[in-house]
Design an enzyme around this catalytic site. Structure first.
Site, PDB file in Angstrom:
ATOM      1  N   ASP A  31       0.809  -1.227   0.000  1.00  0.00           N
ATOM      2  CA  ASP A  31       0.000   0.000   0.000  1.00  0.00           C
ATOM      3  C   ASP A  31       0.840   1.274   0.000  1.00  0.00           C
ATOM      4  OD1 ASP A  31       0.832  -0.126   2.623  1.00  0.00           O
ATOM      5  OD2 ASP A  31      -1.143   0.199   3.501  1.00  0.00           O
ATOM      6  N   HIS A  73      -1.181   8.010   8.701  1.00  0.00           N
ATOM      7  CA  HIS A  73      -0.958   6.585   8.976  1.00  0.00           C
ATOM      8  C   HIS A  73       0.513   6.207   9.108  1.00  0.00           C
ATOM      9  CE1 HIS A  73      -5.161   5.774   8.424  1.00  0.00           C
ATOM     10  NE2 HIS A  73      -5.145   6.156   7.167  1.00  0.00           N
ATOM     11  N   GLY A  81      -0.560   2.679   4.897  1.00  0.00           N
ATOM     12  CA  GLY A  81      -1.810   3.247   4.409  1.00  0.00           C
ATOM     13  C   GLY A  81      -1.639   4.372   3.403  1.00  0.00           C
ATOM     14  N   ASP A 109     -11.143  12.274   8.577  1.00  0.00           N
ATOM     15  CA  ASP A 109     -10.884  11.397   7.439  1.00  0.00           C
ATOM     16  C   ASP A 109     -11.749  10.139   7.550  1.00  0.00           C
ATOM     17  OD1 ASP A 109      -8.702  10.987   5.183  1.00  0.00           O
ATOM     18  OD2 ASP A 109      -8.859   9.058   6.214  1.00  0.00           O
ATOM     19  N   HIS A 111     -10.628   7.222   7.417  1.00  0.00           N
ATOM     20  CA  HIS A 111      -9.837   6.263   8.195  1.00  0.00           C
ATOM     21  C   HIS A 111      -9.328   6.904   9.486  1.00  0.00           C
ATOM     22  CE1 HIS A 111      -9.402   4.949   3.957  1.00  0.00           C
ATOM     23  NE2 HIS A 111      -9.718   3.789   4.505  1.00  0.00           N
TER      24      HIS A 111
END
Length: 144
Positions: A31, A73, A81, A109, A111
């Site tokens: 990712d 992240h 992330g 956000d 996330h």
């Protein structure tokens, strides 16, 4: 920390990530893929957020926005992330160094801002509030 190698002798600023050290140990992979000019790009993002924090700390403005920032992240030694650097943590650390006694970080956000929360879980000077989707299996994960 990433190892960089010179790409071109003609451009002294042309560096790229050394492909031989790309591994999941640093979060570079699935990712957070390596890409051309990764170091320069990440430096600009973190530098822009730091510049915004400096403008606030020096009372040059009361609101500063980095539209490309907010990479919440990335951990101290690991990309995660799609976040390669945690520019938010850098800015908060700068503001604390400049004498700000209390900082409220509000994350709006999809996330959870997990790495920002983790970075300041040891201090009462920074409060983090994250409004995000909360569901089993949803990144960065729900701990039960």
């Amino acid at each position: 920390m990433f190892l960089l190698q010179k790409v071109s002798e003609q451009d002294p600023n042309d560096f790229c990530l050394n492909e031989s050290i790309i591994s999941e140990d640093f979060g570079i992979g699935y990712d957070c893929p390596a890409f051309p000019n990764i170091y320069e790009t990440i430096s600009h993002i973190a530098g822009s957020t730091l510049t915004a924090a400096k403008a606030i700390a020096n009372a040059k403005c009361s609101i500063a926005i980095n539209w490309f920032g907010g990479w919440h992240h990335s951990h101290q030694s690991e990309a995660s992330g799609y976040c390669y650097v945690n520019d938010i943590v850098i800015a908060i650390l700068y503001l604390l160094q400049k004498g700000f006694q209390k900082i409220l970080y509000v994350d709006l956000d999809l996330h959870h801002g997990d790495a920002v929360e983790n970075a300041f879980s040891h201090t009462s000077k920074v409060m983090t509030v994250s409004f995000h989707k909360y569901e089993l299996g949803f990144f960065p994960g729900v701990v039960i």
